[in-house]
Design a protein around this motif. Structure first.
Motif, PDB file in Angstrom:
ATOM      1  N   LEU A 365      91.899  42.453  -5.710  1.00  0.00           N
ATOM      2  CA  LEU A 365      91.103  43.251  -4.781  1.00  0.00           C
ATOM      3  C   LEU A 365      89.623  42.912  -4.924  1.00  0.00           C
ATOM      4  N   ALA A 366      88.942  42.660  -3.796  1.00  0.00           N
ATOM      5  CA  ALA A 366      87.503  42.392  -3.789  1.00  0.00           C
ATOM      6  C   ALA A 366      86.889  43.094  -2.589  1.00  0.00           C
ATOM      7  N   ARG A 367      85.897  43.973  -2.845  1.00  0.00           N
ATOM      8  CA  ARG A 367      85.266  44.718  -1.743  1.00  0.00           C
ATOM      9  C   ARG A 367      83.922  44.120  -1.343  1.00  0.00           C
ATOM     10  N   ASP A 368      83.169  43.614  -2.296  1.00  0.00           N
ATOM     11  CA  ASP A 368      81.829  43.089  -2.041  1.00  0.00           C
ATOM     12  C   ASP A 368      81.824  41.575  -2.263  1.00  0.00           C
ATOM     13  N   PRO A 369      81.991  40.799  -1.206  1.00  0.00           N
ATOM     14  CA  PRO A 369      82.060  39.340  -1.364  1.00  0.00           C
ATOM     15  C   PRO A 369      80.846  38.749  -2.069  1.00  0.00           C
ATOM     16  N   GLY A 370      79.666  39.263  -1.775  1.00  0.00           N
ATOM     17  CA  GLY A 370      78.458  38.718  -2.364  1.00  0.00           C
ATOM     18  C   GLY A 370      78.420  38.878  -3.870  1.00  0.00           C
ATOM     19  N   THR A 371      78.714  40.089  -4.347  1.00  0.00           N
ATOM     20  CA  THR A 371      78.703  40.353  -5.788  1.00  0.00           C
ATOM     21  C   THR A 371      79.740  39.515  -6.523  1.00  0.00           C
ATOM     22  N   VAL A 372      80.950  39.437  -5.957  1.00  0.00           N
ATOM     23  CA  VAL A 372      82.023  38.663  -6.583  1.00  0.00           C
ATOM     24  C   VAL A 372      81.668  37.179  -6.609  1.00  0.00           C
ATOM     25  N   ALA A 373      81.144  36.665  -5.497  1.00  0.00           N
ATOM     26  CA  ALA A 373      80.792  35.246  -5.427  1.00  0.00           C
ATOM     27  C   ALA A 373      79.684  34.896  -6.420  1.00  0.00           C
ATOM     28  N   VAL A 374      78.700  35.773  -6.583  1.00  0.00           N
ATOM     29  CA  VAL A 374      77.612  35.534  -7.548  1.00  0.00           C
ATOM     30  C   VAL A 374      78.177  35.450  -8.963  1.00  0.00           C
ATOM     31  N   PHE A 375      79.085  36.360  -9.303  1.00  0.00           N
ATOM     32  CA  PHE A 375      79.673  36.349 -10.651  1.00  0.00           C
ATOM     33  C   PHE A 375      80.489  35.063 -10.875  1.00  0.00           C
ATOM     34  N   LEU A 376      81.328  34.724  -9.903  1.00  0.00           N
ATOM     35  CA  LEU A 376      82.174  33.541 -10.050  1.00  0.00           C
ATOM     36  C   LEU A 376      81.348  32.264 -10.115  1.00  0.00           C
ATOM     37  N   SER A 377      80.224  32.231  -9.432  1.00  0.00           N
ATOM     38  CA  SER A 377      79.401  31.023  -9.429  1.00  0.00           C
ATOM     39  C   SER A 377      78.819  30.717 -10.805  1.00  0.00           C
ATOM     40  N   GLN A 378      78.788  31.723 -11.688  1.00  0.00           N
ATOM     41  CA  GLN A 378      78.317  31.503 -13.050  1.00  0.00           C
ATOM     42  C   GLN A 378      79.376  30.837 -13.924  1.00  0.00           C
ATOM     43  N   LEU A 379      80.658  30.929 -13.485  1.00  0.00           N
ATOM     44  CA  LEU A 379      81.765  30.416 -14.290  1.00  0.00           C
ATOM     45  C   LEU A 379      82.401  29.156 -13.727  1.00  0.00           C
ATOM     46  N   CYS A 380      82.393  29.012 -12.409  1.00  0.00           N
ATOM     47  CA  CYS A 380      83.118  27.912 -11.761  1.00  0.00           C
ATOM     48  C   CYS A 380      82.228  26.699 -11.536  1.00  0.00           C
ATOM     49  N   LEU A 381      82.823  25.526 -11.655  1.00  0.00           N
ATOM     50  CA  LEU A 381      82.121  24.277 -11.419  1.00  0.00           C
ATOM     51  C   LEU A 381      82.305  23.826  -9.980  1.00  0.00           C
ATOM     52  N   PRO A 382      81.464  22.921  -9.491  1.00  0.00           N
ATOM     53  CA  PRO A 382      81.658  22.397  -8.127  1.00  0.00           C
ATOM     54  C   PRO A 382      83.055  21.799  -7.961  1.00  0.00           C
ATOM     55  N   GLY A 383      83.672  22.074  -6.841  1.00  0.00           N
ATOM     56  CA  GLY A 383      85.018  21.550  -6.572  1.00  0.00           C
ATOM     57  C   GLY A 383      86.130  22.491  -6.968  1.00  0.00           C
ATOM     58  N   GLY A 423      85.468  35.499   2.809  1.00  0.00           N
ATOM     59  CA  GLY A 423      84.007  35.413   2.690  1.00  0.00           C
ATOM     60  C   GLY A 423      83.577  34.840   1.354  1.00  0.00           C
ATOM     61  N   ILE A 424      84.284  35.192   0.298  1.00  0.00           N
ATOM     62  CA  ILE A 424      83.965  34.671  -1.035  1.00  0.00           C
ATOM     63  C   ILE A 424      84.235  33.177  -1.104  1.00  0.00           C
ATOM     64  N   ILE A 425      85.358  32.757  -0.510  1.00  0.00           N
ATOM     65  CA  ILE A 425      85.708  31.332  -0.493  1.00  0.00           C
ATOM     66  C   ILE A 425      84.629  30.515   0.219  1.00  0.00           C
ATOM     67  N   ASP A 426      84.075  31.076   1.296  1.00  0.00           N
ATOM     68  CA  ASP A 426      83.016  30.379   2.040  1.00  0.00           C
ATOM     69  C   ASP A 426      81.696  30.369   1.267  1.00  0.00           C
ATOM     70  N   LEU A 427      81.393  31.453   0.577  1.00  0.00           N
ATOM     71  CA  LEU A 427      80.099  31.608  -0.092  1.00  0.00           C
ATOM     72  C   LEU A 427      80.032  30.916  -1.455  1.00  0.00           C
ATOM     73  N   LEU A 428      81.153  30.874  -2.152  1.00  0.00           N
ATOM     74  CA  LEU A 428      81.163  30.385  -3.531  1.00  0.00           C
ATOM     75  C   LEU A 428      80.633  28.953  -3.679  1.00  0.00           C
ATOM     76  N   PRO A 429      81.056  27.973  -2.892  1.00  0.00           N
ATOM     77  CA  PRO A 429      80.545  26.603  -3.075  1.00  0.00           C
ATOM     78  C   PRO A 429      79.026  26.513  -2.927  1.00  0.00           C
ATOM     79  N   ILE A 430      78.465  27.315  -2.031  1.00  0.00           N
ATOM     80  CA  ILE A 430      77.013  27.303  -1.822  1.00  0.00           C
ATOM     81  C   ILE A 430      76.297  27.808  -3.066  1.00  0.00           C
ATOM     82  N   LEU A 431      76.778  28.926  -3.619  1.00  0.00           N
ATOM     83  CA  LEU A 431      76.148  29.496  -4.808  1.00  0.00           C
ATOM     84  C   LEU A 431      76.310  28.585  -6.024  1.00  0.00           C
ATOM     85  N   ILE A 432      77.479  27.955  -6.132  1.00  0.00           N
ATOM     86  CA  ILE A 432      77.696  27.023  -7.252  1.00  0.00           C
ATOM     87  C   ILE A 432      76.706  25.862  -7.171  1.00  0.00           C
ATOM     88  N   GLN A 433      76.481  25.340  -5.967  1.00  0.00           N
ATOM     89  CA  GLN A 433      75.550  24.234  -5.796  1.00  0.00           C
ATOM     90  C   GLN A 433      74.122  24.664  -6.118  1.00  0.00           C
TER      91      GLN A 433
END
Length: 465
Positions: A365-383, A423-433
């Protein structure tokens, strides 16, 4: 019609067809049974294209170097002769992929004869519910068999659950001398008994188990204990308890717990583990820390990220942190989480994954795409790829694994959760970069400061002279 009767005299017909080339005789083989036998004898006299030739007997495809053969339809009267033709003409076949759309018991005797006629087989692929006690018993006596697969899907066909309701193969000395990869559909208690035998295939490196019975967590624990003792070189283990009840209601006593899974830490070489169940795994953040810290060689883990009962959470996004910290080889991770609470202690260092390529969140479950994407971008690598939704229902169209009209609310909730993750899937690569560029800039600034310090020290030394 008189002149045409000559075409039904075998000797004359054979003489006539012998003057025709192989392409025409391949067409003649489709005219009628009598023509087929004579034309095929002429075509088989010199085999030039095995793929083209076997398609006359029965449609099949050649994929990755092995033959895919569709069994005759159930209404076909000479099914036995079809299987006899296979081992009579190809006795040294190494790989057999059989596709059938009816119950195994209807042709089990023919399949047993087929296996006996193909002593050099190394790999077999059957539809689901085709690995019956009799067929597995026969396979256990084959010296070269190293891969036994059971595929799921409409192309492969499917048997019936009742054919594997009781699984008790008869094993002899030196059973499964070369087997290292096994897929099986059976009750967990039957698999446990099978693997606990003195004649069990203990050289397995890969084992996939499907069951459609509502097995208790205690039975899963017994299975894992048995496998950890019997299979010292097992590196890949998948256990799918694919039971879909009419009413999806949580019964805590039926949930898989960390205690039930703890034996996975006793395996010597296990690097890939997957478990699937209708209820979420009852595991805490502290237990996730223990699991990750004691399993540094882990490469792939799917911890039931796709439960059908989706309103009972024990984990949030912090469950990812221990795996990033302790498992440097981890390439695939699947967890069921409430991704709305991702606060970590201020002193906690968020070290990114070093090898993760796929993060499967299933029905999380994810309600706030922005918050979740920011957190994941700290852990996930490009790709790194983010996967969502339920994938294990509906395979093969079997009633025992289908979500139907009784599960409308579940289907609706799955669709809603999947949309939130889009929304998270779309936002995550941008934040990771962006984070990657910031890290590179930070490294450049640090390198510049170090260079300035070095120049300052050199200048001080020169002045001191």
């Amino acid at each position: 019609m008189g002149p045409y009767r000559v075409l039904f005299i075998p000797e004359l017909l054979d003489n006539i067809l012998s003057f025709m080339n192989r392409d025409y005789n391949m067409i003649n083989a489709h005219v009628c049974k009598q023509w087929s036998e004579i034309a095929l004898d002429l075509v088989w006299w010199e085999v030039v294209n095995l793929h083209e030739l076997l398609n006359i007997l029965r449609p099949f495809k050649k994929v990755d170097g092995h033959l895919i053969i569709s069994a005759p339809p159930l209404s076909y009267e000479s099914k036995s002769s079809f299987f006899v033709d296979i081992y009579a003409r190809m006795p040294h076949l190494h790989s057999l992929d059989l596709r059938v759309h009816y119950a195994a018991r209807l042709i089990e005797a023919d399949i047993l004869n087929l296996l006996r006629g193909l002593p050099d087989l190394k790999k077999v692929i059957f539809p689901e519910f085709y690995l019956t006690s009799g067929i597995v018993s026969e396979l256990s006596r084959m010296k070269h068999i190293n891969i036994i697969k059971s595929k799921i899907g409409p192309k492969q066909g499917c048997g019936e659950e009742e054919d594997v309701d009781s699984f008790s193969p008869i094993l002899q000395q030196e059973a499964f001398p070369a087997l290292w990869d096994l897929d099986i559909t059976a009750r967990l208690r039957d698999v446990t008994r099978f693997m606990n035998s003195d004649l069990a295939p203990i050289k397995l490196t890969s084992l996939y188990i499907n069951t459609y019975v509502d097995d208790k967590p205690e039975q899963l624990h017994k299975l894992l204990v048995t496998l950890s003792k019997q299979c010292p070189v097992l590196s890949q283990l998948c256990v799918k308890i694919l039971h879909v009840p009419k009413q999806l209601k949580l019964f805590p006593a039926r949930q898989i717990t960390f205690d039930a899974l703890r034996p996975v830490l006793s395996f010597q070489r296990l690097t890939t583990f997957m478990v699937t169940h209708k209820y979420p795994v009852n595991i805490t953040l502290e237990e996730i820390e223990e699991l990750a810290s004691r399993w540094p060689t882990l490469e792939s883990l799917s911890l039931n990220e796709e439960p059908l009962v989706m309103d009972d959470f024990t984990l949030d996004l912090r469950a990812l942190v221990p795996f990033a910290r302790h498992c440097p080889k981890l390439r695939q991770l699947g967890l069921f989480m409430d991704a709305t609470t991702a606060e970590t202690h201020p002193t906690t260092e968020l070290r990114p994954f070093t090898a993760l390529r796929t993060l499967s969140v299933g029905a999380s479950l994810a309600r706030d795409p922005g918050t979740v994407a920011v957190f994941l971008s700290q852990l996930c690598l490009p790709g790194c790829k983010l996967e969502t939704s339920i994938t294990w229902t509906g395979f093969g169209g079997r009633p025992c694994r289908e979500l139907n009209i009784n599960h409308r609310s579940v289907l609706s909730e799955l669709q809603a959760r999947s949309r939130r993750w889009t929304g998270i899937i779309d936002l995550l690569p941008i934040l990771i970069q962006i984070r990657r560029e910031e890290r590179e800039k930070s490294k450049a600034r640090l390198a510049a400061l170090q260079e300035v310090d070095e120049l300052r020290m050199k200048n001080i030394k020169i002045n001191d002279r």
